[in-house]
Write an enzyme that holds these catalytic residues in place. Sequence first.
Site, PDB file in Angstrom:
ATOM      1  N   GLU A  71      30.375  73.087  26.938  1.00  0.00           N
ATOM      2  CA  GLU A  71      31.110  73.999  27.822  1.00  0.00           C
ATOM      3  C   GLU A  71      30.880  75.456  27.432  1.00  0.00           C
ATOM      4  OE1 GLU A  71      35.181  72.618  27.952  1.00  0.00           O
ATOM      5  OE2 GLU A  71      34.608  70.841  29.108  1.00  0.00           O
ATOM      6  N   GLU A  77      25.204  64.054  30.311  1.00  0.00           N
ATOM      7  CA  GLU A  77      24.022  63.381  30.850  1.00  0.00           C
ATOM      8  C   GLU A  77      22.886  64.378  31.063  1.00  0.00           C
ATOM      9  OE1 GLU A  77      27.138  63.348  31.891  1.00  0.00           O
ATOM     10  OE2 GLU A  77      27.569  61.689  33.211  1.00  0.00           O
TER      11      GLU A  77
END
Length: 146
Positions: A44, A55
């Site tokens: 993040e 992913e």
Amino acid sequence: MTREELIEAARTAARNAHAPYSRFGVGAALLMTDGGVITGCNFENASYGLSLCAETVALATANASGRLRDVVEVAVIGGAITDGGLSGTAPVSPCGRCRQVLNEAAQLGGRDLLVHCAAAEGDRVASYRLSELLPHAFGPADLGLE
Ligand code: THU
């Protein structure tokens, strides 16, 4: 490698999640044609919209070593970050953007990827083919590639 071993690799990767904003850690593990495993975790950013999913990080890592075409199977796991680790009993399913990014590897490799969605706690696992998660996908073939 068994499904459970691939899920454990994703679980280990999730420990490195940088997710101070959502407090939701995700790990992904890619089983490759040579039997190796490439992992990723969510990454993040203080500018929230720049955040990267687990992913996508794993797939970018595969691409960095020229192995985007060699992905066979995928495991994803995640849960709320607590002092004792990740919590939650619902299997984590790839977001829409990650399904599209997974499709790039799937079409380039000519494989309908098997995707295992696992929960942080308990033993619930939902396994799907990518074509079930992203039917009628737009991909490289639509641009005349592969
Ligand atoms: N996240 C993933 O890493 N993969 C997904 O498929 C779903 C969502 C991350 C993004 C964000 O860091 C956090 O989970 C909460 O949305």
